[in-house]
Design a protein around this motif. Structure first.
Motif, short mmCIF file in Angstrom:
data_model
loop_
_atom_site.label_atom_id
_atom_site.label_comp_id
_atom_site.label_asym_id
_atom_site.label_seq_id
_atom_site.Cartn_x
_atom_site.Cartn_y
_atom_site.Cartn_z
N GLU A 58 20.27 -21.34 -4.26
CA GLU A 58 21.49 -22.07 -3.95
C GLU A 58 22.27 -22.48 -5.20
O GLU A 58 23.39 -22.05 -5.41
CB GLU A 58 21.14 -23.34 -3.14
N THR A 59 21.65 -23.31 -6.04
CA THR A 59 22.38 -23.96 -7.13
C THR A 59 22.89 -22.98 -8.17
O THR A 59 24.08 -22.97 -8.50
CB THR A 59 21.48 -25.01 -7.82
N LEU A 60 22.00 -22.14 -8.70
CA LEU A 60 22.41 -21.22 -9.76
C LEU A 60 23.44 -20.19 -9.29
O LEU A 60 24.49 -20.02 -9.95
CB LEU A 60 21.19 -20.53 -10.37
N PRO A 61 23.21 -19.46 -8.19
CA PRO A 61 24.24 -18.49 -7.78
C PRO A 61 25.57 -19.16 -7.44
O PRO A 61 26.63 -18.59 -7.70
CB PRO A 61 23.62 -17.79 -6.57
N ALA A 62 25.51 -20.37 -6.87
CA ALA A 62 26.76 -21.09 -6.56
C ALA A 62 27.51 -21.45 -7.84
O ALA A 62 28.74 -21.39 -7.89
CB ALA A 62 26.46 -22.34 -5.75
N ALA A 63 26.76 -21.85 -8.88
CA ALA A 63 27.39 -22.18 -10.17
C ALA A 63 28.05 -20.95 -10.77
O ALA A 63 29.18 -21.00 -11.27
CB ALA A 63 26.35 -22.76 -11.12
N LEU A 64 27.34 -19.83 -10.76
CA LEU A 64 27.90 -18.59 -11.29
C LEU A 64 29.13 -18.15 -10.51
O LEU A 64 30.11 -17.67 -11.08
CB LEU A 64 26.84 -17.48 -11.25
N TYR A 65 29.08 -18.34 -9.21
CA TYR A 65 30.21 -17.95 -8.36
C TYR A 65 31.42 -18.86 -8.60
O TYR A 65 32.55 -18.37 -8.68
CB TYR A 65 29.80 -18.00 -6.89
N ARG A 66 31.18 -20.16 -8.71
CA ARG A 66 32.30 -21.09 -8.91
C ARG A 66 33.01 -20.83 -10.24
O ARG A 66 34.23 -20.97 -10.34
CB ARG A 66 31.81 -22.54 -8.86
N LEU A 67 32.28 -20.43 -11.25
CA LEU A 67 32.86 -20.16 -12.56
C LEU A 67 33.15 -18.67 -12.78
O LEU A 67 33.37 -18.23 -13.91
CB LEU A 67 31.92 -20.66 -13.67
N ARG A 68 33.16 -17.89 -11.70
CA ARG A 68 33.23 -16.43 -11.84
C ARG A 68 34.48 -15.98 -12.59
O ARG A 68 34.42 -15.04 -13.39
CB ARG A 68 33.16 -15.76 -10.47
N TRP A 69 35.64 -16.62 -12.32
CA TRP A 69 36.85 -16.13 -12.97
C TRP A 69 36.83 -16.42 -14.46
O TRP A 69 37.46 -15.70 -15.24
CB TRP A 69 38.09 -16.74 -12.31
N TRP A 70 36.10 -17.44 -14.87
CA TRP A 70 36.01 -17.73 -16.30
C TRP A 70 35.18 -16.67 -17.02
O TRP A 70 35.59 -16.14 -18.05
CB TRP A 70 35.39 -19.13 -16.51
N TRP A 71 34.00 -16.34 -16.46
CA TRP A 71 33.18 -15.37 -17.19
C TRP A 71 33.60 -13.92 -16.94
O TRP A 71 33.42 -13.07 -17.81
CB TRP A 71 31.69 -15.58 -16.92
N LEU A 72 34.22 -13.64 -15.80
CA LEU A 72 34.75 -12.29 -15.61
C LEU A 72 35.93 -12.03 -16.54
O LEU A 72 36.07 -10.93 -17.09
CB LEU A 72 35.16 -12.09 -14.14
N THR A 73 36.77 -13.05 -16.70
CA THR A 73 37.86 -12.93 -17.66
C THR A 73 37.33 -12.78 -19.07
O THR A 73 37.83 -11.96 -19.86
CB THR A 73 38.78 -14.16 -17.58
N SER A 74 36.30 -13.57 -19.40
CA SER A 74 35.66 -13.45 -20.71
C SER A 74 35.14 -12.03 -20.92
O SER A 74 35.30 -11.44 -22.00
CB SER A 74 34.51 -14.46 -20.82
#
Length: 334
Positions: free
Chosen positions: A92-108
């Motif tokens: 729950e916690t980790l994949p949700a965190a990665l998903y919520r910040l997805r546009w930041w790291w995908l842009t990176s």
């Protein structure tokens, strides 16, 4: 998650909130009541998370935050870590965190790969830069011997541990210095500069097949982890530059907790990439097989972050710690 009908949501759950209030107010609790307190504690924490993300009524959020803070003090010492907690973190916690910040790291990811490609193309088209950095003999030693020997010079287990430590350190810099913003950009820039330079040298000397054959098996997952760390660090920086409806302290606290969640997850991701680099990259397997292994590992991470992350977010997870772990967290009112 879409907007929540606040009145309907309050009506559906206010009975549990009142029950938790009553249990917290009692001077002593039976074993059954203590179990019920812990159950309500987790339920109301989920309710608060949903209200924050979908129907952020400031007065209600403050009230529930205060109730959870009091309940947390009552449950201190009764809650222990368990396999269920670990499972919830990874499901729950980790994949949700990665998903919520997805546009930041995908842009990176996109920006940094474009920078690396740009540098590589520039170096390739200007071979005089390469000539100014080393003698022909040194370049020949690099492309013919040193680059390939780097991956097989040490025992696989030792090399994997060394790579894991080095990459974890780079990720830690991106995350730890994220609040300042500029150091993250400099670290990523330096890595992409080195990548572009090495790629151009290898391609210029017809060793591109060696370069990509040794880089891609572990590099796809390894670089993605670095991009995630960079994106998370920059999001932490942005949390105090543009905190939105929260105070700067509250905004930074929330993103700091999410960043900590991602940092813990990246330890595992970088461990996997280190194992691939130590055992698969220098192995006698055909190049296509080594790259295929790396591609499967990278695709697995992307599915985990984007597909499982979307499902966790749909269930109300936002990548933040549970209410009982983070304590009272107030939002700006007005």
């Amino acid at each position: 998650m879409g907007d929540v009908d606040l009145d309907a949501y309050v009506g559906a759950h206010q009975g549990e909130w009142r029950e938790l209030e009553q249990l917290v107010s009692r001077s002593s609790l039976s074993a059954a009541e203590s179990d019920r307190l812990l159950d309500l504690y987790q339920r109301v924490g989920t309710h608060l998370s949903v209200l924050r993300s979908s129907a952020p009524d400031p007065a209600l959020v403050v009230s529930l935050s205060s109730l959870l803070a009091r309940a947390r003090r009552r449950t201190a010492g009764t809650r222990t870590s368990s396999l269920a907690d670990i499972g919830r973190f990874f499901v729950e916690t980790l994949p949700a965190a990665l998903y919520r910040l997805r546009w930041w790291w995908l842009t990176s990811m996109v920006v940094n790969l474009a920078v690396a490609f740009g540098f590589g193309l520039w170096f390739y088209r200007n071979p005089e830069i390469e000539a100014s950095m080393a003698t022909p003999a040194q370049i020949a030693q690099l492309v013919e011997v040193d680059f390939e020997r780097y991956y097989s010079e040490y025992a696989a287990s030792h090399f994997a541990a060394q790579v894991w430590t080095n990459n974890a350190w780079i990720a830690a810099i991106c995350i730890g210095a994220g609040v300042l913003g500029v150091p993250v950009v400099l670290v990523l820039f330096q890595n992409m500069l080195n990548l572009g330079l090495m790629g151009s040298i290898m391609l210029h000397h017809d060793r591109g097949h060696v370069f990509f054959g040794l880089l891609l098996p572990h590099g796809m997952l390894e670089l993605t982890a670095i991009f995630v760390a960079g994106g998370a660090g920059l999001r932490l920086f942005w949390s105090w530059v543009a905190p939105g409806s929260r105070t700067r302290v509250s905004s930074m606290a929330r993103e700091g907790r999410t960043t900590a969640v991602i940092a813990l997850g990246l330890v595992v991701v970088l461990l996997i990439s280190g194992v691939i680099e130590g055992f698969v990259t220098p192995s006698p397997l055909p190049t296509w097989a080594r790259i295929a292994i790396g591609l499967v590992a990278w695709a697995g991470f992307m599915v985990y972050a984007l597909v499982l992350g979307a499902r966790a977010a749909a269930r109300g997870a936002d990548g933040d710690l549970d209410a009982q772990d983070r304590g009272e967290d107030l939002v700006a009112v007005g």
